[in-house]
Motif scaffolding. Structure first.
Motif, PDB file in Angstrom:
ATOM      1  N   TYR A  28       0.808  -1.222   0.000  1.00  0.00           N
ATOM      2  CA  TYR A  28       0.000   0.000   0.000  1.00  0.00           C
ATOM      3  C   TYR A  28       0.840   1.272   0.000  1.00  0.00           C
ATOM      4  CZ  TYR A  28      -3.362   3.513   1.461  1.00  0.00           C
ATOM      5  OH  TYR A  28      -4.130   4.637   1.554  1.00  0.00           O
ATOM      6  N   VAL A  30       2.059   3.100   2.735  1.00  0.00           N
ATOM      7  CA  VAL A  30       2.222   3.870   3.968  1.00  0.00           C
ATOM      8  C   VAL A  30       2.824   2.910   4.976  1.00  0.00           C
ATOM      9  CG1 VAL A  30       1.041   5.016   5.893  1.00  0.00           C
ATOM     10  CG2 VAL A  30       0.337   5.495   3.536  1.00  0.00           C
ATOM     11  N   PRO A  66     -15.053   9.190  18.942  1.00  0.00           N
ATOM     12  CA  PRO A  66     -14.314   9.783  17.825  1.00  0.00           C
ATOM     13  C   PRO A  66     -12.861   9.292  17.764  1.00  0.00           C
ATOM     14  CG  PRO A  66     -15.641  11.448  18.902  1.00  0.00           C
ATOM     15  CD  PRO A  66     -15.686  10.230  19.781  1.00  0.00           C
ATOM     16  N   VAL A  91      -2.513  15.464  14.323  1.00  0.00           N
ATOM     17  CA  VAL A  91      -3.085  16.269  13.246  1.00  0.00           C
ATOM     18  C   VAL A  91      -2.863  17.733  13.596  1.00  0.00           C
ATOM     19  CG1 VAL A  91      -5.190  16.892  12.004  1.00  0.00           C
ATOM     20  CG2 VAL A  91      -4.862  14.543  12.790  1.00  0.00           C
ATOM     21  N   LYS A  93      -3.103  20.166  11.001  1.00  0.00           N
ATOM     22  CA  LYS A  93      -3.682  20.991   9.955  1.00  0.00           C
ATOM     23  C   LYS A  93      -5.001  20.377   9.503  1.00  0.00           C
ATOM     24  CE  LYS A  93      -1.876  23.215   5.880  1.00  0.00           C
ATOM     25  NZ  LYS A  93      -0.909  23.181   4.794  1.00  0.00           N
ATOM     26  N   ALA A  94      -5.979  21.233   9.265  1.00  0.00           N
ATOM     27  CA  ALA A  94      -7.251  20.762   8.708  1.00  0.00           C
ATOM     28  C   ALA A  94      -7.936  21.918   8.029  1.00  0.00           C
ATOM     29  CB  ALA A  94      -8.124  20.179   9.808  1.00  0.00           C
ATOM     30  N   GLY A  95      -8.660  21.594   6.956  1.00  0.00           N
ATOM     31  CA  GLY A  95      -9.360  22.655   6.234  1.00  0.00           C
ATOM     32  C   GLY A  95      -8.404  23.716   5.709  1.00  0.00           C
ATOM     33  N   GLY A  96      -7.186  23.303   5.396  1.00  0.00           N
ATOM     34  CA  GLY A  96      -6.224  24.244   4.819  1.00  0.00           C
ATOM     35  C   GLY A  96      -5.539  25.163   5.824  1.00  0.00           C
ATOM     36  N   TYR A 138      -3.825   3.713  16.509  1.00  0.00           N
ATOM     37  CA  TYR A 138      -2.672   4.157  15.729  1.00  0.00           C
ATOM     38  C   TYR A 138      -1.483   4.464  16.628  1.00  0.00           C
ATOM     39  CZ  TYR A 138      -6.322   4.301  12.338  1.00  0.00           C
ATOM     40  OH  TYR A 138      -7.355   3.908  11.524  1.00  0.00           O
ATOM     41  N   GLU A 153      -1.129   0.815  12.353  1.00  0.00           N
ATOM     42  CA  GLU A 153      -2.597   0.852  12.450  1.00  0.00           C
ATOM     43  C   GLU A 153      -3.006  -0.548  12.826  1.00  0.00           C
ATOM     44  OE1 GLU A 153      -6.070   2.453   9.585  1.00  0.00           O
ATOM     45  OE2 GLU A 153      -4.917   0.888   8.640  1.00  0.00           O
TER      46      GLU A 153
ATOM     47  N   THR B  33     -17.783  16.206  16.004  1.00  0.00           N
ATOM     48  CA  THR B  33     -17.786  14.768  16.279  1.00  0.00           C
ATOM     49  C   THR B  33     -18.758  14.472  17.421  1.00  0.00           C
ATOM     50  OG1 THR B  33     -16.057  14.717  17.982  1.00  0.00           O
ATOM     51  CG2 THR B  33     -15.327  14.636  15.693  1.00  0.00           C
ATOM     52  N   LEU B  67      -6.319   4.087   7.057  1.00  0.00           N
ATOM     53  CA  LEU B  67      -6.886   5.421   7.251  1.00  0.00           C
ATOM     54  C   LEU B  67      -6.071   6.484   6.517  1.00  0.00           C
ATOM     55  CD1 LEU B  67      -8.725   7.375   9.035  1.00  0.00           C
ATOM     56  CD2 LEU B  67      -6.850   7.350  10.678  1.00  0.00           C
ATOM     57  N   PHE B  68      -4.760   6.253   6.455  1.00  0.00           N
ATOM     58  CA  PHE B  68      -3.860   7.264   5.903  1.00  0.00           C
ATOM     59  C   PHE B  68      -3.668   7.103   4.399  1.00  0.00           C
ATOM     60  CE2 PHE B  68      -1.977   6.646  10.295  1.00  0.00           C
ATOM     61  CZ  PHE B  68      -2.584   7.773  10.830  1.00  0.00           C
ATOM     62  N   GLU B  85      -9.126  19.339  -1.195  1.00  0.00           N
ATOM     63  CA  GLU B  85      -7.952  19.772  -0.431  1.00  0.00           C
ATOM     64  C   GLU B  85      -8.262  20.746   0.699  1.00  0.00           C
ATOM     65  OE1 GLU B  85      -6.231  22.867  -3.801  1.00  0.00           O
ATOM     66  OE2 GLU B  85      -4.860  21.503  -2.788  1.00  0.00           O
ATOM     67  N   GLU B  86      -9.358  21.502   0.542  1.00  0.00           N
ATOM     68  CA  GLU B  86      -9.712  22.435   1.615  1.00  0.00           C
ATOM     69  C   GLU B  86     -10.450  21.749   2.757  1.00  0.00           C
ATOM     70  OE1 GLU B  86      -8.900  25.844   1.906  1.00  0.00           O
ATOM     71  OE2 GLU B  86      -7.512  25.085   0.375  1.00  0.00           O
ATOM     72  N   GLU B  87     -10.677  20.445   2.631  1.00  0.00           N
ATOM     73  CA  GLU B  87     -11.483  19.735   3.622  1.00  0.00           C
ATOM     74  C   GLU B  87     -10.719  18.702   4.418  1.00  0.00           C
ATOM     75  OE1 GLU B  87     -14.996  17.826   2.289  1.00  0.00           O
ATOM     76  OE2 GLU B  87     -15.859  19.625   1.439  1.00  0.00           O
ATOM     77  N   VAL B  88      -9.478  18.398   4.011  1.00  0.00           N
ATOM     78  CA  VAL B  88      -8.825  17.250   4.643  1.00  0.00           C
ATOM     79  C   VAL B  88      -8.095  17.590   5.943  1.00  0.00           C
ATOM     80  CG1 VAL B  88      -8.575  15.835   2.587  1.00  0.00           C
ATOM     81  CG2 VAL B  88      -6.793  17.507   3.151  1.00  0.00           C
ATOM     82  N   PHE B  89      -8.039  16.576   6.788  1.00  0.00           N
ATOM     83  CA  PHE B  89      -7.219  16.612   7.993  1.00  0.00           C
ATOM     84  C   PHE B  89      -5.841  16.065   7.601  1.00  0.00           C
ATOM     85  CE2 PHE B  89     -11.440  16.495   9.782  1.00  0.00           C
ATOM     86  CZ  PHE B  89     -11.351  17.212  10.965  1.00  0.00           C
ATOM     87  N   ILE B  90      -4.806  16.726   8.068  1.00  0.00           N
ATOM     88  CA  ILE B  90      -3.455  16.323   7.688  1.00  0.00           C
ATOM     89  C   ILE B  90      -2.604  16.002   8.912  1.00  0.00           C
ATOM     90  CG2 ILE B  90      -1.327  17.079   6.526  1.00  0.00           C
ATOM     91  CD1 ILE B  90      -3.061  18.783   4.704  1.00  0.00           C
ATOM     92  N   ILE B 105      -5.748  12.140   6.023  1.00  0.00           N
ATOM     93  CA  ILE B 105      -6.736  11.230   6.613  1.00  0.00           C
ATOM     94  C   ILE B 105      -7.880  11.104   5.618  1.00  0.00           C
ATOM     95  CG2 ILE B 105      -8.325  10.885   8.529  1.00  0.00           C
ATOM     96  CD1 ILE B 105      -6.371  12.159  10.326  1.00  0.00           C
ATOM     97  N   TYR B 138     -13.353  11.453   7.056  1.00  0.00           N
ATOM     98  CA  TYR B 138     -13.091  12.690   7.800  1.00  0.00           C
ATOM     99  C   TYR B 138     -13.017  13.883   6.868  1.00  0.00           C
ATOM    100  CZ  TYR B 138     -12.234   9.232  11.272  1.00  0.00           C
ATOM    101  OH  TYR B 138     -12.424   8.171  12.133  1.00  0.00           O
ATOM    102  N   TYR B 140     -13.209  18.211   7.025  1.00  0.00           N
ATOM    103  CA  TYR B 140     -13.267  19.398   7.875  1.00  0.00           C
ATOM    104  C   TYR B 140     -14.375  20.316   7.370  1.00  0.00           C
ATOM    105  CZ  TYR B 140     -11.400  23.029  10.941  1.00  0.00           C
ATOM    106  OH  TYR B 140     -11.223  23.964  11.932  1.00  0.00           O
ATOM    107  N   GLU B 153     -16.586  13.749  11.249  1.00  0.00           N
ATOM    108  CA  GLU B 153     -16.290  12.305  11.187  1.00  0.00           C
ATOM    109  C   GLU B 153     -17.611  11.650  10.867  1.00  0.00           C
ATOM    110  OE1 GLU B 153     -14.015   9.246  14.073  1.00  0.00           O
ATOM    111  OE2 GLU B 153     -15.729  10.131  15.063  1.00  0.00           O
ATOM    112  N   LEU B 155     -19.779   7.996   9.361  1.00  0.00           N
ATOM    113  CA  LEU B 155     -19.698   6.560   9.104  1.00  0.00           C
ATOM    114  C   LEU B 155     -20.369   6.258   7.782  1.00  0.00           C
ATOM    115  CD1 LEU B 155     -20.849   5.351  12.638  1.00  0.00           C
ATOM    116  CD2 LEU B 155     -18.525   5.803  11.845  1.00  0.00           C
TER     117      LEU B 155
END
Lengths: 472, 472
Positions: A28, A30, A66, A91, A93-96, A138, A153, B33, B67-68, B85-90, B105, B138, B140, B153, B155
């Motif tokens: 994979y 990662v 969560p 984490v 950074k999120a939402g840029g 994790y 994981e 969450t 997950l990653f 890209e503006e929505e991801v958790f990093i 994520i 996930y 944001y 978050e 399901l």
């Protein structure tokens, strides 16, 4: 396909089997993670339902928390954060944008559950509160990862439980030990249950009990742990309850982590053989392949007979394999994939109204009349289950060493030994260094014999008998 | 307990019910969450097995991906990364250090699956490859979150499917539509299926179909989507296969996302009433409470009779409630929690060998002789299932507006209308702004009527009829 390695070379065999039996994929990209393929998912789902049903029977309720834990919660229990801070994924950074407060990805969920326990638990009527969740956790492992043995994981079940008294909490720990013991037996996994040494406990625990599966090469693999947490989490998280007399009290708590991926690894390792996997019948909805064997004119008769056999085999699920490979290739495949049984049907069987059943675990054949098929299948699967239990009970006695020379000598012959131990972390470290990786695993649960006078390693005063083994 | 709000005030009612019926807890402290409590978990697990069994019947195989997602994979499909890209958790940090390459994520898993598809798919024999996984994803979200409606978050189940031809892929999309349609009906959720406008598609899709559940206040909630992806993902991820003639070809793909938490939200919203929740029988293993009603001397007789009733009620699970509350309080609770049925047993019932069954959905009582109990329960639960389906079929006809004035007028009376539409994103934006949030949801699937000449909003040339509604 590369040549099948013998199980004697465990590492090569294991890598061969997980890949060729199509369980997981390690490509994979990662590090420390794998993709679970359909065959692995079936076993994983079976393991989850097995353990979840046992927990529900014991009154545990299912929750889902969560993935993210607030950094401020995570910091509350001093030992706990110290134990995990070098392992967590964070984490930022999120939402840029940079987050104001970073989020921890759960390495375990005490610091997620306890803030809610402090809200939910008000009075003695709310106790005991026995919960669990089935999730992935994790941890940024830096030790060499081996697929399913150690990863970043991993899949598990974690119970988190709060009791009004120390006595109840300790009783629950005993129940965990007996439940896990019964389940590992049922899965045919040989194991030891040990009480970990203080320097080797779960961060924040008063006592840690480990379920160490014994692998074919004698090394052990921790597949689950139960921790008695005392008031170490309830105090800092301010969990308290009003007792029957109207006084506020601090409750006691425990946790059990059941490593689903590690149990899968143990099942593969213990039950597999030079021919491939063996999946215990209770973990496989498909009990086997039906393999038709025909030449020319017998084709139609055999194919029709397969349909009849399918009817008789109900309610067990069998899959007829009409693929284009030769019967020999299909036999090979049915063994490699670990189907508990296979049913062979040729012209002779069709004419005589019989079937040939092949038992994967002992690789023996049995011919039975079609009319007795259902009964014979029930009986055979039942026998396979019983022989799994026997397989689990392989540790008859563990040899004991009384001084350093004996330790070194015995470890050349036996992978697991017992010694008298002084209890000092430095002594354990020295033993590990000198022996090239053997570890003090802890006191055997149920051990009644008193320790000898001197530590078998350093010669100082001994205070207990402990197990020494090498772990994955 | 605060006063029960009427469902007419949907927002207040919803917040009241999710809290008081003990489904989830919003006090966890990580924005967007929630903690799922045991009652919610039972419904969630039922929904997962319902949809997973339908997918398995259709030949989908279960996988579990990490997950990653590597940042480099994530970047491969241009539209896709732009959309997410503006929505991801990093994750930037792990094991106490900055990561060399940050990890994404999963906000959805195309960029996890396709690199593996490119390894797994070699020849036409490997196709179709129909997969799914059941996981949390996930995002944001910056829009106001409402528990279960919109969260960071959530399901879901996601299928990822690869086909050798466009035709097969499109046929699979049709099968998704019919499967989802049948399931939403079975759950009693009124819905529309619309083909989203190009400016409103899933990032990377050629066509997006949305399953919009219709909420009690007329607003819609997207509970699932099917996307026809063409070769948009197979191309950049270099998925190719050798066809029967020995030529390399690029396959076609689709995806279906089934929002389990959103379907839970729809079930709560659609079936609940002023008395609380109603859980459809097929989602609840416990079919109801048995509530004994006794005074003084009748206590022993009633309690014994309850045991007898439990026997007759098998194989349905009922829980006898011998708690200390009054029968009235227990009735209140059984309705608030949404048990499909309740069985009331008093002295009269015990003497006459009858039981009183209360049906939660229509709040009607029925007295039946004990000997007929099993049959009556089967029949009642069956009827409840049928009336769910009827509940789902509530959208008879949707009024149509032909010009701007009509649009504005009709939206005052109806929450969902149809218009002729020019297809321009700017026109849709203007409509949304002017009407205070109404959106072009897309073309109704199965619509055969041709569009009128002019766009009902801007007056330009119309090219299709579309649905206008307000969404959560």
């Amino acid at each position: 396909m590369q040549e099948r390695p013998s199980k004697k070379n465990f590492s090569r065999w294991y890598d061969y089997v997980i890949y060729n039996a199509d369980l997981i994929d390690i490509r994979y990209g990662v590090k420390g993670t794998v993709v679970y393929k359909p065959k692995a998912m079936e076993i994983i789902d079976s393991l989850y339902s097995l353990f979840e049903s046992k927990l529900k029977e014991r009154g545990h309720k299912k929750y889902l928390f969560p993935l993210f834990i607030n950094f401020s919660s995570f910091k509350k229990e001093a030992e706990h954060i110290k134990g995990f801070e070098e392992e967590v994924f964070i984490v930022n950074k999120a939402g840029g944008k940079e987050l104001e407060e970073p989020l921890i990805i759960r390495p375990t969920s005490e610091t997620a559950f306890y803030p809610m326990f402090s809200i939910w638990i008000k009075s003695y009527r709310d106790l005991p509160m026995k919960t669990y969740q089935s999730v992935a956790v994790y941890r940024y492992e830096t030790k060499a990862t081996r697929p399913l043995f150690r990863g970043r994981e991993f899949l598990w079940i974690e119970t988190h439980n709060v009791f009004s008294s120390e006595e109840e909490a300790r009783k629950h720990v005993e129940e965990d030990i007996s439940m896990m013991s019964e389940q590992l037996k049922g899965l045919g996994i040989p194991y030891l249950i040990v009480k970990r040494e203080p320097f080797d406990r779960f961060p924040g625990a008063d006592e840690s009990y480990a379920y160490d599966a014994i692998m074919p090469n004698g090394e052990v693999l921790q597949v689950a742990t139960t921790h008695y947490l005392g008031q170490n989490f309830t105090k800092p998280f301010e969990v308290k309850y009003l007792d029957q007399n109207g006084n506020y009290r601090i409750p006691y708590s425990t946790t059990l982590g059941i490593g689903i991926t590690r149990i899968l690894a143990a099942i593969i390792s213990v039950h597999g053989d030079d021919y491939g996997l063996y999946i215990p019948p209770q973990l496989s909805s498909v009990k086997g392949l039906i393999i038709p064997i025909y030449y020319g004119s017998s084709e139609e008769a055999v194919k029709q007979y397969v349909q009849k056999v399918l009817e008789y085999a109900k309610p067990h699920i069998f899959i007829p394999d009409f693929g284009e490979e030769t019967p020999g290739e299909k036999f090979y495949k049915s063994e490699l994939y670990g189907f508990p049984l296979r049913i062979e049907i040729g012209r002779k069987e069709a004419e005589n109204n019989t079937v040939t059943i092949f038992r994967r675990d002992i690789r023996k054949k049995l011919t039975v009349p079609l009319k007795d098929l259902k009964i014979k299948l029930d009986e055979t699967l039942e026998n396979m289950q019983v022989s799994l239990k026997n397989k689990s009970e392989t540790i008859k006695s563990i040899p004991e060493a009384n001084n350093k020379d004996e330790v070194i000598k015995l470890l050349k012959e036996y992978p697991i030994i017992k010694i008298n131990f002084c209890g000092r972390a430095e002594c354990a470290q020295d033993l590990k260094k000198t022996t090239g990786g053997y570890e003090i695993r802890g006191e055997l649960v149920g051990e009644t014999e008193k320790a000898g006078e001197k530590c078998s390693w350093c010669g100082e005063k001994a205070i207990k008998k402990v197990i020494v083994a090498r772990s994955f």
